[in-house]
Write an enzyme that holds these catalytic residues in place. Structure first.
Site, short mmCIF file in Angstrom:
data_model
loop_
_atom_site.label_atom_id
_atom_site.label_comp_id
_atom_site.label_asym_id
_atom_site.label_seq_id
_atom_site.Cartn_x
_atom_site.Cartn_y
_atom_site.Cartn_z
N CYS A 79 44.31 55.45 -3.67
CA CYS A 79 44.70 54.29 -2.93
C CYS A 79 44.40 52.71 -2.59
CB CYS A 79 45.21 54.81 -1.78
SG CYS A 79 45.90 56.75 -1.47
N HIS A 142 43.15 51.48 4.52
CA HIS A 142 41.87 51.95 3.53
C HIS A 142 41.16 51.15 2.88
CE1 HIS A 142 42.56 56.24 0.81
NE2 HIS A 142 41.87 56.25 2.29
CA LIG Z 1 48.60 56.52 -2.87
#
Ligand SMILES: [Ca+2]
Length: 502
Positions: A79, A142
């Site tokens: 991610c 993130h």
């Molecule tokens: Ca991911």
């Protein structure tokens, strides 16, 4: 790798689009941008990519009426680096989203991470702000959760979502539950104010994220060009869906989550039509990495497609992601078949620039990018009719029954001395490496090696952001916690090297 070049090209497109109509008053408003980023959604998980249950009618229609990108790569199999590359247009090795703690190891941003997106990086919303855009991120950020990495300090004007994955529940003693933010302040935590029932899979989060998107589009559409980054995470383990969608898919809870996302996207596209801004909105759909086969079958899918591989080190199909564009200014454009921007079915890595209405524009014969983290693991170069993918390192956690002998491995293997090369035109699933003794292999090796050398000579690595962890920096007391009575006491600060197990 190719993904980053794709990201860079998509940046170029956006900059061209946003430049159009700027300047003189009364000029047409620059196009709105709706970027729909999925989490761990694999290449084969949509009907239009061959998923047999055909449960994604809105996305399938979007592909039919817009453009489908059959060869589209993210920059990394995890991610954080993938998202950092998407928003900066730069390889993780350049923007700092990598680790040097271990050889060829992927890394991301759990809540004990100390690093995040550096101020030196220019993110897409920062550039768009200069062009008069208002930007919102809905969902998962993130790129670091500490104050200096907050998305509103990196170009976004609004945020509703979380800084980390929705893992948990935690006990708020050894580890705090992940906060959910509205703009600068937290408004609750997962498993508390924002429940996720791990047993049933029920959570209302996608519906909340949908309403945030619809509200933003309604507010902005008539006043400013907008950039909406809709980064939902229902397809990331633990997968979830709201009650009306639970149990409705033929393919389990993961399918329920996909169905709810597809339905939500349908509502967003409908709103754009209702507001009469669809003609001036560029919509792009993709995923941060390929299918999370480590989560399958309970929390992911081993879909029967060409590319059924995992977010694991070095294996590039993890980075093969769906890519669908609804191109600005071409409402109702209907392709007779799955075509690329250049109108050559199956042609590899189409140039998004062609969406500018310049079908003759050509960039896909450029080297398509290289490597992702540290060290160089894979290179994609060339067109469909030439061998175009080389591996120096690979590893995969494959689905049962889908092992490819001599190619897929559970553990990372170093092929630097004798790289594996695939012909992506003949073998898009990357299952049949070229014979080392063949002239085709030797020619491709020579060609791609020169690309690798160019990359290494030009590379200026960023300061690695994913090396240091510290439990004291976790989300103990995010801004706004006082108002909610949800401030927790951090433990003693002990910086240490992050350990990456996958
Ligand atoms: Ca991911």
């Amino acid at each position: 790798m190719a993904a980053v070049v794709a990201a860079t090209r998509w940046w170029r497109l956006l900059l061209v689009l946003s430049a159009a109509g700027m300047g003189a008053s009364g000029a047409p408003q620059p196009p709105n941008i709706l970027l729909l980023l999925m989490d761990d959604m694999g290449w084969g998980d949509l009907g239009v990519y061959g998923e047999p249950s055909r449960e994604t009618p809105n996305l399938d229609r979007m592909a039919a009426e817009g453009m489908l990108f059959p060869n589209f790569y993210s920059a990394n199999p995890l991610c954080s680096p993938s998202r950092a590359a998407l928003l900066t247009g730069r390889l993780p090795i350049r923007n700092g989203f990598y680790t040097t703690n271990a050889h060829a190891r992927n890394a991301y941003t759990p809540q004990e991470i100390v690093g995040g997106i550096p101020d030196s990086e220019q993110l897409l919303p920062e550039l768009l702000k200069k062009a008069g855009y208002v930007s919102k991120i809905v969902g998962k950020w993130h790129l670091g959760h500490r104050p200096q990495f907050h998305p509103l300090k990196h170009g976004f004007d609004e945020w509703f979502g979380s800084p980390n994955c929705h893992f948990g529940p935690y006990d708020n003693k050894a580890r705090p539950n992940i906060p959910v933010y509205r703009d600068w302040e937290m408004v609750g935590r997962y498993y508390e104010e924002f429940p996720i029932n791990l047993k049933t899979g029920e959570a209302n989060l996608t519906q909340i994220y949908l309403q945030e998107a619809l509200d933003f589009i309604k507010r902005q559409a008539r006043h400013h060009p907008f950039f909406l980054y809709w980064a939902v995470d229902a397809t990331h383990a633990p997968v979830y869906a709201s009650k009306p969608f639970l149990g409705t898919s033929q393919r389990g809870r993961y399918g329920d989550a996909v169905r709810e996302i597809d339905d939500s996207i349908g509502k967003m596209l409908e709103l754009l039509q209702d507001l009469h801004v669809a003609d001036n909105t560029f919509v792009f759909f993709t995923s941060d990495n390929g299918a999370a086969l480590i989560s399958a079958p309970e929390q992911g899918e081993c879909s029967p497609s060409l590319l059924t591989v995992s977010p694991q080190p070095a294996w590039p199909s993890w980075a093969s992601v769906p890519g669908i564009a609804a191109c600005e200014g071409r409402p109702g454009h209907r392709s007779p078949s799955i075509v690329t921007c250049e109108g050559r079915p199956g042609h590899r890595s189409p140039s998004i620039a062609a969406c500018e209405g310049r079908p003759g524009h050509r960039s896909s014969d450029e080297p398509l990018g290289h490597g992702q983290t540290w060290p160089l693991m894979a290179v994609v170069q060339g067109l469909q009719d030439t061998p175009s993918l080389l591996f120096s390192l690979q590893g995969i956690d494959f689905c049962p029954g889908q092992n490819v002998s001599g190619v897929t491995t559970h553990n990372l293997e170093d092929h630097t001395k004798l790289p594996l090369i695939f012909h992506l035109g003949r073998d898009p699933g990357e299952r049949f490496p070229l014979s080392f003794a063949s002239a085709e292999y030797q020619e491709a090796l020579s060609r791609i090696t020169s690309v690798v050398q160019q990359h290494q000579e030009a590379l200026v690595p960023g300061q690695p952001q994913l090396n240091v962890c510290n439990w004291a920096v976790m989300n103990w007391a995010p801004p706004g916690c006082e108002k909610l009575g949800k401030c927790l006491t951090p433990p003693e600060s002990i910086p240490k090297k992050c350990l990456w197990s996958h």
